[in-house]
Design a protein around this motif. Structure first.
Motif: not given
Lengths: 196, 196
Positions: A54-68
């Motif tokens: 879903d859209k929420q997970t898309l946002l989350f993954e973008l942010m998580r990958d950036h932070m990692l």
DNA sequence: TAGTTAACTGAACACTTGTTCAAAACCAAG
DNA sequence: CTTGGTTTTGAACAAGTGTTCAGTTAACTA
């Protein structure tokens, strides 16, 4: 029509992420529709759901990958002097963030659009990054190289100042990114140094 | 039912603005619907349109009023020393922003949701505010009280640092707002002072 | 108290939203 | 060239979007 020629998840996946990153940064998560992302990729809406639930997970993954990425890119060397560690940190922060304006924007602006659970995870990563700087300040304090009233506050103040760069810096501007780094390093350096 | 008991535009208008401000700050302009605002006020959607022509204008007016308040509240005294002017500015900025966390959040986060025309108007107000600080830095530079490589960059760096406070400061925290002001003033002071 | 104005309701408008899924068309392996 | 799996379409879903307005009622004025 159904499957299109040349279609391959190894291609489409990244393109979806790129398009979403760009659109989210430009217009904001809530203001971007799935259909707009799909259209940017050149695909129908339904196809997006092959790549995230879903859209929420898309946002989350973008942010998580950036932070990692951020956390794996910063390499503090505790064996060197606090002052040189601080300089490395300042220059690194500006460089890294300058290369990813979209990701930076999203990471700082879209926190409130994360579900509580996802928010906690991103916040934890952010605190880990802040700890790198705070450790440097503490080391400098103990070695009497720095003078700061409160390492936590100083950490947040420095990061806010450095991150602010990406909100106004444009390559076409009067100053190069190298100039910026030098000037910010000088300001940070002076702000933590003992008053003679 | 139609008009409700006790209804009065002098009451409802401000309540609408307050509710919108709060909701926009919490969830973001694009994520808040007119019906949510109306429900917060205890009124039906249609009633909102007695107070502004559309959602965009509501956002714009909130931001514009905030900036005008900011500009009319800052009183720089050019006849005093640059250093004391800078201190007044730093303390003022933290105080003012601390009292209006919602408005601050909106003013810095929702710029991209303004129409191009409205954006220009808000930007102009923001530049006027930045100029106040930059004038102080220039005066300090000419008087040899400060040493900064570039007044424009330093202006943006200081404002970013100060504004960052409202993103993490909570009254319940370890430090009082007075502590914060002292610490930030010390950091700013050192960051612009000549190297011994 | 009657008449006027100001404030609000409730329903409707045309569109957009995130998400699902059977069916279709492509790609790769045997 | 067939088979099996992958990827995408196209249409549909129910719910929500900003905005408008005729009709209704409260508040104010004379």
């Amino acid at each position: 029509m159904a499957r299109t020629i040349g279609s391959h998840s190894g291609k489409t996946g990244p393109r979806v992420r790129d398009a979403a990153m760009h659109l989210f940064a430009q217009r904001g998560f809530a203001a971007v529709s799935m259909r707009q992302i799909a259209s940017e990729v050149g695909v129908q809406v339904g196809a997006l759901y092959n790549y995230f639930p879903d859209k929420q997970t898309l946002l989350f993954e973008l942010m998580r990958d950036h932070m990692l990425e951020l956390l794996s890119a910063i390499h503090d060397k505790p064996e060197t002097t606090p002052s040189s560690r601080l300089e490395v940190f300042v220059r690194f922060h500006i460089t890294f963030h300058h290369k990813r304006p979209d990701a930076v924007f999203i990471a700082y602006m879209e926190l409130r659009n994360l579900s509580p659970q996802n928010f906690e995870e991103i916040e934890a990563l952010r605190r880990r990054y802040e700890t790198v700087l705070e450790d440097i300040l503490r080391a400098g304090l103990e070695a009497n190289e720095f003078q700061v009233a409160d390492t936590k506050i100083t950490t947040l103040a420095i990061i806010a100042m450095l991150t602010g760069v990406s909100s106004w810096f444009r390559s076409k501007g009067r100053l190069s990114i190298a100039d910026i780094k030098n000037q910010y390093w000088e300001m940070v350096q002076k702000s933590v140094c003992p008053k003679y």
